[in-house]
Design a protein around this motif. Structure first.
Motif, PDB file in Angstrom:
ATOM      1  N   SER A   8     -12.693  30.190  51.187  1.00 23.38           N
ATOM      2  CA  SER A   8     -11.768  30.586  50.126  1.00 23.38           C
ATOM      3  C   SER A   8     -11.588  29.504  49.071  1.00 23.38           C
ATOM      4  CB  SER A   8     -10.398  30.939  50.724  1.00 23.38           C
ATOM      5  OG  SER A   8      -9.831  29.819  51.378  1.00 23.38           O
ATOM      6  N   GLU A   9     -11.988  28.281  49.385  1.00 20.77           N
ATOM      7  CA  GLU A   9     -11.849  27.171  48.449  1.00 20.77           C
ATOM      8  C   GLU A   9     -13.132  26.335  48.428  1.00 20.77           C
ATOM      9  OE1 GLU A   9      -8.543  24.863  49.655  1.00 20.77           O
ATOM     10  OE2 GLU A   9      -7.093  26.507  49.528  1.00 20.77           O
ATOM     11  N   ILE A  10     -13.314  25.608  47.354  1.00 21.80           N
ATOM     12  CA  ILE A  10     -14.470  24.726  47.232  1.00 21.80           C
ATOM     13  C   ILE A  10     -14.308  23.513  48.151  1.00 21.80           C
ATOM     14  CG2 ILE A  10     -15.657  23.142  45.653  1.00 21.80           C
ATOM     15  CD1 ILE A  10     -15.133  25.133  43.421  1.00 21.80           C
ATOM     16  N   VAL A  11     -15.401  23.121  48.792  1.00 19.01           N
ATOM     17  CA  VAL A  11     -15.430  21.932  49.653  1.00 19.01           C
ATOM     18  C   VAL A  11     -16.302  20.873  48.988  1.00 19.01           C
ATOM     19  CG1 VAL A  11     -16.245  21.020  51.865  1.00 19.01           C
ATOM     20  CG2 VAL A  11     -15.071  23.232  51.780  1.00 19.01           C
ATOM     21  N   LYS A  12     -15.805  19.633  48.925  1.00 16.09           N
ATOM     22  CA  LYS A  12     -16.559  18.538  48.329  1.00 16.09           C
ATOM     23  C   LYS A  12     -16.660  17.378  49.317  1.00 16.09           C
ATOM     24  CE  LYS A  12     -15.136  19.509  43.546  1.00 16.09           C
ATOM     25  NZ  LYS A  12     -14.524  18.940  42.307  1.00 16.09           N
ATOM     26  N   VAL A  13     -17.830  16.749  49.355  1.00 15.47           N
ATOM     27  CA  VAL A  13     -18.016  15.589  50.226  1.00 15.47           C
ATOM     28  C   VAL A  13     -19.148  14.723  49.670  1.00 15.47           C
ATOM     29  CG1 VAL A  13     -19.681  16.706  51.768  1.00 15.47           C
ATOM     30  CG2 VAL A  13     -18.265  14.854  52.638  1.00 15.47           C
ATOM     31  N   SER A  14     -19.057  13.432  49.887  1.00 16.17           N
ATOM     32  CA  SER A  14     -20.103  12.493  49.494  1.00 16.17           C
ATOM     33  C   SER A  14     -20.514  11.667  50.700  1.00 16.17           C
ATOM     34  CB  SER A  14     -19.613  11.555  48.385  1.00 16.17           C
ATOM     35  OG  SER A  14     -19.268  12.285  47.224  1.00 16.17           O
ATOM     36  N   GLY A  15     -21.766  11.230  50.702  1.00 17.45           N
ATOM     37  CA  GLY A  15     -22.245  10.411  51.804  1.00 17.45           C
ATOM     38  C   GLY A  15     -23.653   9.950  51.529  1.00 17.45           C
ATOM     39  N   ILE A  16     -24.336   9.509  52.591  1.00 22.25           N
ATOM     40  CA  ILE A  16     -25.723   9.075  52.453  1.00 22.25           C
ATOM     41  C   ILE A  16     -26.607   9.871  53.396  1.00 22.25           C
ATOM     42  CG2 ILE A  16     -25.129   6.729  51.720  1.00 22.25           C
ATOM     43  CD1 ILE A  16     -25.891   5.851  54.597  1.00 22.25           C
ATOM     44  N   GLY A  17     -27.872  10.000  53.036  1.00 23.09           N
ATOM     45  CA  GLY A  17     -28.827  10.650  53.909  1.00 23.09           C
ATOM     46  C   GLY A  17     -29.284   9.692  54.990  1.00 23.09           C
ATOM     47  N   VAL A  18     -29.336  10.158  56.229  1.00 26.11           N
ATOM     48  CA  VAL A  18     -29.680   9.263  57.337  1.00 26.11           C
ATOM     49  C   VAL A  18     -31.121   8.773  57.242  1.00 26.11           C
ATOM     50  CG1 VAL A  18     -30.389  11.115  58.920  1.00 26.11           C
ATOM     51  CG2 VAL A  18     -29.504   8.958  59.843  1.00 26.11           C
ATOM     52  N   HIS A  19     -32.014   9.585  56.708  1.00 26.00           N
ATOM     53  CA  HIS A  19     -33.422   9.182  56.620  1.00 26.00           C
ATOM     54  C   HIS A  19     -33.760   8.551  55.275  1.00 26.00           C
ATOM     55  CE1 HIS A  19     -34.433  10.635  60.518  1.00 26.00           C
ATOM     56  NE2 HIS A  19     -34.076  11.863  60.245  1.00 26.00           N
ATOM     57  N   THR A  20     -33.255   9.121  54.192  1.00 29.93           N
ATOM     58  CA  THR A  20     -33.584   8.578  52.866  1.00 29.93           C
ATOM     59  C   THR A  20     -32.733   7.380  52.500  1.00 29.93           C
ATOM     60  OG1 THR A  20     -31.985  10.028  51.751  1.00 29.93           O
ATOM     61  CG2 THR A  20     -34.243  10.869  52.049  1.00 29.93           C
ATOM     62  N   GLY A  21     -31.510   7.305  53.056  1.00 31.44           N
ATOM     63  CA  GLY A  21     -30.590   6.241  52.674  1.00 31.44           C
ATOM     64  C   GLY A  21     -29.988   6.435  51.299  1.00 31.44           C
ATOM     65  N   LYS A  22     -30.216   7.594  50.681  1.00 28.92           N
ATOM     66  CA  LYS A  22     -29.755   7.851  49.317  1.00 28.92           C
ATOM     67  C   LYS A  22     -28.357   8.465  49.313  1.00 28.92           C
ATOM     68  CE  LYS A  22     -34.461   8.612  47.563  1.00 28.92           C
ATOM     69  NZ  LYS A  22     -35.402   9.593  46.960  1.00 28.92           N
ATOM     70  N   LYS A  23     -27.550   8.059  48.330  1.00 26.63           N
ATOM     71  CA  LYS A  23     -26.224   8.643  48.154  1.00 26.63           C
ATOM     72  C   LYS A  23     -26.369  10.076  47.661  1.00 26.63           C
ATOM     73  CE  LYS A  23     -21.788   8.010  45.809  1.00 26.63           C
ATOM     74  NZ  LYS A  23     -21.694   9.404  45.314  1.00 26.63           N
ATOM     75  N   VAL A  24     -25.498  10.947  48.140  1.00 23.73           N
ATOM     76  CA  VAL A  24     -25.574  12.350  47.761  1.00 23.73           C
ATOM     77  C   VAL A  24     -24.170  12.941  47.698  1.00 23.73           C
ATOM     78  CG1 VAL A  24     -25.919  13.024  50.175  1.00 23.73           C
ATOM     79  CG2 VAL A  24     -26.598  14.588  48.352  1.00 23.73           C
ATOM     80  N   ASP A  25     -23.962  13.795  46.707  1.00 23.78           N
ATOM     81  CA  ASP A  25     -22.710  14.538  46.560  1.00 23.78           C
ATOM     82  C   ASP A  25     -22.977  16.004  46.865  1.00 23.78           C
ATOM     83  OD1 ASP A  25     -21.161  12.315  45.683  1.00 23.78           O
ATOM     84  OD2 ASP A  25     -22.039  12.522  43.679  1.00 23.78           O
ATOM     85  N   VAL A  26     -22.092  16.609  47.630  1.00 18.02           N
ATOM     86  CA  VAL A  26     -22.231  18.009  48.024  1.00 18.02           C
ATOM     87  C   VAL A  26     -20.978  18.776  47.624  1.00 18.02           C
ATOM     88  CG1 VAL A  26     -22.487  19.603  49.965  1.00 18.02           C
ATOM     89  CG2 VAL A  26     -23.734  17.443  49.965  1.00 18.02           C
ATOM     90  N   VAL A  27     -21.185  19.954  47.048  1.00 16.59           N
ATOM     91  CA  VAL A  27     -20.097  20.866  46.721  1.00 16.59           C
ATOM     92  C   VAL A  27     -20.454  22.227  47.322  1.00 16.59           C
ATOM     93  CG1 VAL A  27     -18.775  22.009  44.911  1.00 16.59           C
ATOM     94  CG2 VAL A  27     -19.567  19.646  44.580  1.00 16.59           C
ATOM     95  N   ILE A  28     -19.620  22.724  48.217  1.00 18.33           N
ATOM     96  CA  ILE A  28     -19.852  24.020  48.847  1.00 18.33           C
ATOM     97  C   ILE A  28     -18.907  25.034  48.218  1.00 18.33           C
ATOM     98  CG2 ILE A  28     -20.001  25.296  51.013  1.00 18.33           C
ATOM     99  CD1 ILE A  28     -20.289  22.639  52.471  1.00 18.33           C
ATOM    100  N   GLU A  29     -19.492  26.102  47.675  1.00 15.95           N
ATOM    101  CA  GLU A  29     -18.705  27.097  46.953  1.00 15.95           C
ATOM    102  C   GLU A  29     -18.773  28.456  47.649  1.00 15.95           C
ATOM    103  OE1 GLU A  29     -20.279  27.207  43.007  1.00 15.95           O
ATOM    104  OE2 GLU A  29     -19.312  25.320  42.415  1.00 15.95           O
ATOM    105  N   PRO A  30     -17.717  29.263  47.501  1.00 16.22           N
ATOM    106  CA  PRO A  30     -17.759  30.633  48.029  1.00 16.22           C
ATOM    107  C   PRO A  30     -18.872  31.431  47.365  1.00 16.22           C
ATOM    108  CG  PRO A  30     -15.526  30.023  47.341  1.00 16.22           C
ATOM    109  CD  PRO A  30     -16.440  28.968  46.816  1.00 16.22           C
ATOM    110  N   ALA A  31     -19.340  32.467  48.053  1.00 17.10           N
ATOM    111  CA  ALA A  31     -20.396  33.315  47.502  1.00 17.10           C
ATOM    112  C   ALA A  31     -20.157  34.763  47.924  1.00 17.10           C
ATOM    113  CB  ALA A  31     -21.766  32.853  47.985  1.00 17.10           C
ATOM    114  N   PRO A  32     -20.650  35.722  47.123  1.00  9.36           N
ATOM    115  CA  PRO A  32     -20.474  37.143  47.455  1.00  9.36           C
ATOM    116  C   PRO A  32     -21.175  37.498  48.760  1.00  9.36           C
ATOM    117  CG  PRO A  32     -21.181  36.857  45.172  1.00  9.36           C
ATOM    118  CD  PRO A  32     -21.348  35.524  45.831  1.00  9.36           C
ATOM    119  N   GLU A  33     -20.766  38.630  49.345  1.00 13.51           N
ATOM    120  CA  GLU A  33     -21.384  39.099  50.585  1.00 13.51           C
ATOM    121  C   GLU A  33     -22.876  39.341  50.373  1.00 13.51           C
ATOM    122  OE1 GLU A  33     -18.919  42.396  51.392  1.00 13.51           O
ATOM    123  OE2 GLU A  33     -19.662  43.602  49.748  1.00 13.51           O
ATOM    124  N   ASN A  34     -23.621  39.150  51.458  1.00 13.66           N
ATOM    125  CA  ASN A  34     -25.081  39.301  51.485  1.00 13.66           C
ATOM    126  C   ASN A  34     -25.824  38.220  50.699  1.00 13.66           C
ATOM    127  OD1 ASN A  34     -24.927  41.676  53.086  1.00 13.66           O
ATOM    128  ND2 ASN A  34     -24.524  42.890  51.247  1.00 13.66           N
TER     129      ASN A  34
END
Length: 301
Positions: A8-34
């Motif tokens: 129901s709400e946007i999720v945001k998180v930042s971190g690093i990739g365990v294999h690449t070691g690169k910083k990454v930002d992630v935003v998870i958004e709601p989406a329509p059914e199917n």
């Protein structure tokens, strides 16, 4: 059967990739059914759906890709989404690897549950395994058997090490995943770290996001979260790998020393054999199919 869900709400998180070691930002958004679970590489403006067709590598993790654009180490996030019955979302990611966070699914579970869920109109389709699918390879074994539930029985063997032999079995649902599986961290052997880093792997690994096993026990100051944390993490990974079927799954998954590659091959073998499963799209269809097959009485589990 159940109705599809999104957040129901946007999720945001930042971190690093365990294999690449690169910083990454992630935003998870709601989406329509199917919609399903779709990764959006925002730095490349490429959309990659989480499905079996888009699995391009299974070396130490599961990688999705299209036309040379990748999203690596997707299994912990996919495992969390599956266990929490989140079927539809867009995952915006600005680099090539999902952040490892603490090496488990615990942070993903916390963030997603904090966003809460929205039930949608359409039913979630169910895949029911109707005959065994098995693979044996080099002393390893993995199988999908008919079952009324989604159950996992997993065994690992690292003879001569602190891990030794471990096995665990449970029925997978939201509650069991959160309590028994989600906090289990990824692990590696101290002796393997130099080799992995020479091959551009584990560049972001640390004692903060993995259990490191040495000759005497674990190198981490923090204790194990479960006595058999290692096999529980393998179950966490397997749920993520099986989730790319994009159905609720009714099967008994059995594994001995399996991993991402064997899981990928197992799912491929299942999908290639149309007689090994049925897909149910509505409660009415569910009743009809199960009655026609006489499925419930002989099923295991």
């Amino acid at each position: 059967m159940r109705k599809q869900r999104t957040i129901s709400e946007i999720v945001k998180v930042s971190g690093i990739g365990v294999h690449t070691g690169k910083k990454v930002d992630v935003v998870i958004e709601p989406a329509p059914e199917n919609t399903g679970i779709v990764f959006h590489r925002t730095d490349k403006n490429v959309f990659i759906k989480a499905n079996q067709v888009n699995v391009v590598d299974t070396t130490l993790s599961t990688t999705l890709g299209i036309n040379g654009i990748y999203v690596k180490t997707v299994e912990h996030l996919l495992s969390s989404l599956y266990a929490l019955n989140i079927d539809n979302c867009i995952i915006k990611i600005d680099n090539e690897e999902v952040p490892i966070l603490d090496g488990s699914s615990a942070s993903w579970v916390y963030l997603l549950k904090s966003a809460s869920f929205v039930e949608q109109k359409h039913y979630k389709k169910v895949l029911i395994v109707t005959k065994p699918v098995k693979i044996k390879d080099s002393g390893k074994f993995v199988a999908l058997l008919p079952c009324r539930k989604f159950k996992i029985s997993y065994s690992i063997s690292f003879d001569g090490t602190f891990i030794n032999k471990q096995k665990y079995e449970l029925e997978i649902n939201e509650q069991s995943f959160i309590k028994e599986i989600s906090k289990a961290r990824t692990f590696c052997f101290l002796r393997d770290i130099e080799y992995m880093q020479q091959n551009n792997l584990a560049l972001g690994g640390s004692l903060d996001n993995a259990v490191v096993v040495d000759d005497y026990g674990i190198a981490n100051e923090d204790p194990l979260r479960y006595e058999n944390e290692f096999v529980r993490h393998k179950i966490l990974d397997a749920i993520g790998d099986l989730s790319i079927l994009n159905y609720d799954i009714k099967t008994h998954y059995i594994a001995y020393k399996s991993g991402h590659n064997l899981n990928y091959r197992l799912v491929s073998s299942l999908l290639e054999d149309k007689k090994s499963y049925v897909i149910i799209g509505s409660p009415k269809q569910e009743t009809q199919i199960l009655e026609n097959l006489g499925y419930l009485s002989p099923v295991v589990g």
